[in-house]
Design a protein around this motif. Structure first.
Motif, mmCIF file in Angstrom:
data_model
loop_
_atom_site.group_PDB
_atom_site.id
_atom_site.type_symbol
_atom_site.label_atom_id
_atom_site.label_comp_id
_atom_site.label_asym_id
_atom_site.label_seq_id
_atom_site.Cartn_x
_atom_site.Cartn_y
_atom_site.Cartn_z
ATOM 1 N N UNK A 159 0.809 -1.230 0.000
ATOM 2 C CA UNK A 159 0.000 0.000 0.000
ATOM 3 C C UNK A 159 0.840 1.279 0.000
ATOM 4 N N UNK A 160 1.982 1.345 0.705
ATOM 5 C CA UNK A 160 2.780 2.574 0.653
ATOM 6 C C UNK A 160 3.257 2.906 -0.765
ATOM 7 N N UNK A 161 3.663 1.903 -1.536
ATOM 8 C CA UNK A 161 4.090 2.168 -2.918
ATOM 9 C C UNK A 161 2.923 2.656 -3.763
ATOM 10 N N UNK A 162 1.739 2.149 -3.487
ATOM 11 C CA UNK A 162 0.549 2.598 -4.205
ATOM 12 C C UNK A 162 0.295 4.078 -3.920
ATOM 13 N N UNK A 163 0.455 4.481 -2.658
ATOM 14 C CA UNK A 163 0.261 5.892 -2.288
ATOM 15 C C UNK A 163 1.303 6.786 -2.961
ATOM 16 N N UNK A 164 2.546 6.345 -3.016
ATOM 17 C CA UNK A 164 3.595 7.141 -3.668
ATOM 18 C C UNK A 164 3.270 7.325 -5.147
ATOM 19 N N UNK A 165 2.882 6.249 -5.816
ATOM 20 C CA UNK A 165 2.548 6.338 -7.239
ATOM 21 C C UNK A 165 1.415 7.332 -7.460
ATOM 22 N N UNK A 166 0.390 7.252 -6.634
ATOM 23 C CA UNK A 166 -0.753 8.151 -6.764
ATOM 24 C C UNK A 166 -0.344 9.599 -6.501
ATOM 25 N N UNK A 197 2.393 10.926 -7.072
ATOM 26 C CA UNK A 197 3.217 11.394 -8.194
ATOM 27 C C UNK A 197 2.442 11.467 -9.501
ATOM 28 N N UNK A 198 1.138 11.298 -9.437
ATOM 29 C CA UNK A 198 0.305 11.471 -10.617
ATOM 30 C C UNK A 198 0.149 10.253 -11.500
ATOM 31 N N UNK A 199 0.553 9.088 -11.012
ATOM 32 C CA UNK A 199 0.408 7.858 -11.784
ATOM 33 C C UNK A 199 -0.973 7.274 -11.531
ATOM 34 N N UNK A 200 -1.732 7.067 -12.590
ATOM 35 C CA UNK A 200 -3.061 6.474 -12.471
ATOM 36 C C UNK A 200 -2.945 4.958 -12.365
ATOM 37 N N UNK A 201 -3.764 4.381 -11.497
ATOM 38 C CA UNK A 201 -3.851 2.928 -11.412
ATOM 39 C C UNK A 201 -4.614 2.433 -12.626
ATOM 40 N N UNK A 210 8.403 -14.581 -1.131
ATOM 41 C CA UNK A 210 7.355 -15.424 -0.553
ATOM 42 C C UNK A 210 6.411 -16.010 -1.608
ATOM 43 N N UNK A 211 6.805 -15.974 -2.855
ATOM 44 C CA UNK A 211 5.984 -16.531 -3.925
ATOM 45 C C UNK A 211 5.608 -15.484 -4.955
ATOM 46 N N UNK A 212 4.713 -15.837 -5.845
ATOM 47 C CA UNK A 212 4.289 -14.924 -6.908
ATOM 48 C C UNK A 212 3.253 -13.954 -6.371
ATOM 49 N N UNK A 213 3.310 -12.713 -6.851
ATOM 50 C CA UNK A 213 2.379 -11.681 -6.425
ATOM 51 C C UNK A 213 1.632 -11.107 -7.615
ATOM 52 N N UNK A 214 0.387 -10.756 -7.378
ATOM 53 C CA UNK A 214 -0.318 -9.876 -8.306
ATOM 54 C C UNK A 214 0.308 -8.490 -8.145
ATOM 55 N N UNK A 215 0.342 -7.744 -9.231
ATOM 56 C CA UNK A 215 0.967 -6.419 -9.202
ATOM 57 C C UNK A 215 -0.014 -5.373 -9.704
ATOM 58 N N UNK A 216 -0.039 -4.240 -9.025
ATOM 59 C CA UNK A 216 -0.765 -3.092 -9.562
ATOM 60 C C UNK A 216 0.111 -2.439 -10.613
ATOM 61 N N UNK A 217 -0.508 -2.004 -11.704
ATOM 62 C CA UNK A 217 0.225 -1.262 -12.710
ATOM 63 C C UNK A 217 -0.326 0.147 -12.779
ATOM 64 N N UNK A 218 0.562 1.107 -12.575
ATOM 65 C CA UNK A 218 0.235 2.526 -12.673
ATOM 66 C C UNK A 218 0.949 3.075 -13.903
ATOM 67 N N UNK A 219 0.403 4.123 -14.480
ATOM 68 C CA UNK A 219 1.065 4.763 -15.618
ATOM 69 C C UNK A 219 0.794 6.260 -15.601
#
Length: 84
Positions: free
Chosen positions: A45-52, A54-58, A70-79
């Motif tokens: 969640x902290x990385x999600x807040x930083x991206x937001x 900085x103007x990166x849309x989810x 700890x295994x494979x993760x789903x990833x949010x992609x911002x642009x």
């Protein structure tokens, strides 16, 4: 691929958005990028807040996208686009 981490003692103090914003501006203005994408684990969640901040849309979730310790993760992609 850039990767940055703020130590636990300094998290929540607003340190990460400034360098991320400066890097974004440099990439658009000096290098000439049109689009920049970044990803982070859906559990970060902290990385999600930083991206937001900085103007990166989810834009979506990349399922089972990256292997972590700890295994494979789903990833949010911002642009962000130069025109944003």
């Amino acid at each position: 691929m850039a990767h940055g981490t703020v130590s636990k003692a300094w998290r929540g103090h607003g340190l990460a958005p400034r360098p991320a914003h400066l890097l974004t501006q440099w990439a658009f203005n000096d290098i000439g990028f049109h689009r920049i994408e970044l990803t982070h684990s859906v559990h970060n969640a902290p990385s999600c807040r930083v991206a937001t901040k900085c103007g990166y849309d989810l834009e979506g979730t990349l399922r089972d996208f990256r292997r972590h310790h700890d295994g494979r993760h789903d990833m949010h992609m911002h642009a962000r686009l130069r025109t944003d």
